[in-house]
Every structure is written in C-alpha cells, then in structure tokens.
Write an enzyme that holds these catalytic residues in place. Structure first.
Site, PDB file in Angstrom:
ATOM      1  N   ASP A 262       0.708  -1.131  -0.109  1.00  0.00           N
ATOM      2  CA  ASP A 262       0.059  -0.189  -0.080  1.00  0.00           C
ATOM      3  C   ASP A 262       0.999   1.227  -0.087  1.00  0.00           C
ATOM      4  O   ASP A 262       2.017   1.201   0.413  1.00  0.00           O
ATOM      5  CB  ASP A 262      -0.940   0.160   1.334  1.00  0.00           C
ATOM      6  CG  ASP A 262      -1.714  -1.063   1.484  1.00  0.00           C
ATOM      7  OD1 ASP A 262      -2.137  -1.580   0.543  1.00  0.00           O
ATOM      8  OD2 ASP A 262      -2.183  -1.537   2.622  1.00  0.00           O
TER       9      ASP A 262
HETATM   10  N1  URA Z   1      -1.173  -6.054   3.796  1.00  0.00           N
HETATM   11  C1  URA Z   1      -1.489  -4.529   4.007  1.00  0.00           C
HETATM   12  O1  URA Z   1      -2.450  -4.267   4.741  1.00  0.00           O
HETATM   13  N2  URA Z   1      -1.043  -3.722   3.305  1.00  0.00           N
HETATM   14  C2  URA Z   1       0.152  -3.976   2.639  1.00  0.00           C
HETATM   15  O2  URA Z   1       0.861  -3.355   1.950  1.00  0.00           O
HETATM   16  C3  URA Z   1       0.592  -5.239   2.575  1.00  0.00           C
HETATM   17  C4  URA Z   1      -0.327  -6.286   3.259  1.00  0.00           C
END
Ligand code: URA
Length: 247
Positions: free
Chosen positions: A105
C-alpha cells in the site's frame, strides 16, 4: 527489451564486441527487416527482425531480480494517474522494464521485489505456493490473547476468511503495540483488514521478509540486485519457517 542501438543489440546477442559489431554494420553485413543497414545510429527493438549475413540474430531478455526497501508515501505501480511518487522513482540505472512482485500500500513500507520474469512473479504471488510474508505492524491499543488467537486461526475480512497466520506481540507501548504477523496470502490491504476485523487499526506497517528473504540493512528508498543464491532459494522455496514461534 527496450529500444537500443543496433551495435548494442549485436553485442548483447553475442555476435561480437560493440566495436566489431560497428564494423559488421559498416561492411553492410547486417539487415533489419530484410533491408541492409550500413550506417551507424540505427535503433532496434525486439519487434525487428535482425539478421547477420541473412541469419537471424536474437537477444534473450536478461532476467533481472531486485529488492527495494519501499518507503511510505509511494504507489506500487509504474505510473500513477494522480501523479504521486511511484516505486519506480527509486530504481535508477536499469534499462529493462521491471514489474513489482505483488503490491504494498501507499502507506506501507518495506521489502518489495521487482523483476521482468513473469514466471518468478507467478511463483512468488500465487497463494498455492504458500510463500510466507512477514510484516511488523504497530496497532492502536493492544489485542489480548483471545483476539490474537482469532487472527491466528483466520478472520473474516469482508467476504474472505484468512488462512492460519503466525502472530505475536513483540512490544507493548502506552497506547499501542507492535506485532509480527506472517501470512501466505496477498489480498488487498490484508494485514490492515485483519487487524481492523478484531478492532485494532494499523498505525504503521512494514514488510520485513518474503520467503525468508530479509531487508537486512538495506535503507529505505534503496535497492539492490538479488544474488544467485537468493534467487535459487526463493524459486525452490518450500515453506521455510521464520523465526516466529507458531502456536
Ligand atoms: N497488507 C496490508 O494491509 N498492506 C500491505 O501493503 C501489505 C499487506
């Protein structure tokens, strides 16, 4: 393969050195799409048919595997429609077109692999291959043993029940705590949604390991090539346990 000068193409194909390849071109021995080229400066892509003395020349795409310590505040795509920074902004000096292996993310930092090897990407991201990914999460408040057990067994994150995970608290703070969590799947925002499902929103999230491969001192925003051993290890990976203690 990106566009490149004909002499570089010939050199990469192993025909001769760049200098010698220039001589071959000037001697009129090289053809592009059936037409002889005898001046320097012409560029080709992998869509062009390149021949030397009428014999087809090909360049195998060099496979590239790199790890990046992704900082927070950039997207895991090649381009962003909103003009935000992307992970590609941190990769310099590589001609090949690379693709991220999975996604982190915008606000998540940590270990991200990038490659031009589609098979490798499939191997690393397909849930059936069970590659373990370890995250360090700071959450608001602190889940109790019962809630941690729920996370371990699997929680509903909105139409999807997560597979068993390894979860442990590593540090308790006044208003938050830090946990290590290891999962095998890669649903959108999975870790954040898992903690949300038991009532503990994530404040900070970092991926520290993929299939046993760790960042190990690589600074945020920096990248490096994987070495042969690491590539071999990952491609033969079969569920090597991490330092987390399963219950
Ligand atoms: N899980 C999440 O919530 N975000 C990420 O970037 C990777 C795994």
């Amino acid at each position: 393969m990106s566009e490149m000068r004909l002499q570089k193409f010939l050199a990469l194909a192993g025909v001769a050195s760049r200098r010698k390849s220039e001589e071959l071109i000037l001697q009129g021995r090289v053809q592009i799409n059936g037409k002889t080229v005898s001046e320097l400066g012409v560029k080709v892509t992998d869509k062009d048919l390149v021949e030397l003395d009428g014999k087809k020349i090909t360049v195998e795409d060099q496979k590239i595997y790199i790890m990046l310590n992704k900082p927070e505040g950039c997207v895991t795509t090649a381009k962003d429609q909103f003009g935000r920074p992307t992970v590609m902004d941190f990769i310099e000096g590589i001609d090949e077109r690379l693709y991220p292996v999975g996604r982190l993310d915008y606000h998540t930092s940590g270990l991200l692999l990038l490659t031009n090897d589609g098979e490798f990407t499939h191997l690393m991201t397909h849930p059936s291959h069970e590659i373990e990914k370890v995250y360090v999460a700071e959450v608001e408040g602190c889940p109790d043993e019962k809630e941690i057990d729920m996370l371990r067994k699997g929680v509903d994150i909105g139409g999807f029940v997560t597979s068993p995970a390894k979860v442990e608290i590593t540090e308790k703070k006044k208003n938050s705590c830090i946990l290590k969590i290891a999962i095998h799947e890669g649903k959108n925002r999975q870790v954040r949604r898992m903690f949300e499902s038991v009532g503990y929103p994530v404040i900070k999230l970092e991926r520290t390991s993929i299939g046993g491969l760790k960042l190990e001192g690589l600074e945020k925003g920096r990248w490096r090539h994987l070495n042969n051993e690491e590539i071999k290890y990952l491609t033969h990976y079969s569920g090597k346990p991490t330092d987390l203690k399963p219950r």
